[in-house]
Design an enzyme around this catalytic site. Structure first.
Site, short mmCIF file in Angstrom:
data_model
loop_
_atom_site.label_atom_id
_atom_site.label_comp_id
_atom_site.label_asym_id
_atom_site.label_seq_id
_atom_site.Cartn_x
_atom_site.Cartn_y
_atom_site.Cartn_z
CB THR A 58 -2.85 7.40 5.02
OG1 THR A 58 -2.96 6.35 4.08
CG2 THR A 58 -2.48 6.83 6.37
NE ARG A 86 -1.14 -2.18 -1.76
CZ ARG A 86 -1.13 -1.17 -0.87
NH1 ARG A 86 -2.27 -0.68 -0.43
NH2 ARG A 86 0.00 -0.67 -0.43
CB VAL A 87 -3.72 -6.43 3.37
CG1 VAL A 87 -3.51 -5.90 4.77
CG2 VAL A 87 -5.04 -7.18 3.27
N GLY A 112 2.96 1.31 0.90
CA GLY A 112 2.86 0.29 1.94
C GLY A 112 3.79 -0.89 1.79
N1 ASP Z 1 0.30 3.18 3.34
C1 ASP Z 1 -0.98 3.06 2.66
C2 ASP Z 1 -1.02 1.78 1.88
O1 ASP Z 1 -0.01 1.39 1.33
C3 ASP Z 1 -1.29 4.18 1.74
C4 ASP Z 1 -1.08 5.55 2.25
O2 ASP Z 1 -0.56 5.77 3.30
O3 ASP Z 1 -1.47 6.46 1.56
O4 ASP Z 1 -2.07 1.20 1.76
#
Ligand code: ASP
Length: 188
Positions: A58, A86-87, A112
């Site tokens: 991210t 998945r969201v 997330g």
């Molecule tokens: N927050 C992101 C998700 O859950 C993943 C991440 O930040 O690495 O899709």
């Protein structure tokens, strides 16, 4: 200016090929790329160690303009081995990303599902707005109650309207950098 929600002419060129590719893959016109050998090895390793969350990719940014307007943006590839469709929290305003004028801009990374349940980016803003917490204690408070206490991990970057910059995490690491005049200062 382009209508709200549309790319500006300058970044349209970069977005169009990505958009086309996404459309082609969704409709089956273009196959999904085969996983690389390294990717397959990483996945096998994840499965064998039963670690559902690792290898986050991210990128988040928070900024403030000369008129004091704060903004936040977040881009993610999701989490390793995620369920089809998945969201995560990243595109959900209030969960992984939030900015409020005169308060702060917040961008998050991590597991997330916990960020969605805790509406974490907004929780930081709410602590600042309603409890008059500083950005720092708002970030620490929300990490403790929404991540640590829930057995989740992640990180938050925030920039307050006053120009305070805070990078908080309970994850093993986070790479961060900020600009100070012409200098880029890297952290961690
Ligand atoms: N927050 C992101 C998700 O859950 C993943 C991440 O930040 O690495 O899709």
């Amino acid at each position: 200016p382009p209508p709200a929600g549309r790319p500006t002419p300058g970044n349209d060129d970069g977005l169009r090929p990505a958009d086309d590719r996404r459309r082609n893959r969704a409709s089956g016109r273009e196959p999904e790329p085969a996983p690389t050998r390294r990717g397959r090895r990483q996945l096998k390793d994840l499965h064998s160690r039963h670690i559902p969350f690792e290898g986050h990719g991210t990128v988040g940014a928070v900024a403030i303009d000369r008129d004091g307007r704060v903004c936040a943006g977040t881009s993610t590839g999701g989490i390793a081995d995620q369920m089809d469709g998945r969201v995560g929290d990243t595109p959900i305003i209030g969960a992984g990303t939030y900015a409020r004028r005169n308060v702060a801009g917040i961008s998050c990374t991590g597991q997330g599902e916990a960020f969605i349940r805790g509406v974490v980016a907004y929780d930081v803003i709410a602590r600042m707005e309603y409890r008059r917490d500083s950005l720092r204690s708002a970030i620490v408070g929300t990490i403790l109650s929404n991540l640590t206490d829930k057995g989740a991990n992640g990180g938050i970057i925030g920039l307050s309207a006053d120009g305070d910059l805070v990078i908080g995490r309970n994850s093993a690491m986070i790479n961060a950098a900020y600009r100070d005049g012409d200098t880029i200062v890297t952290l961690d």
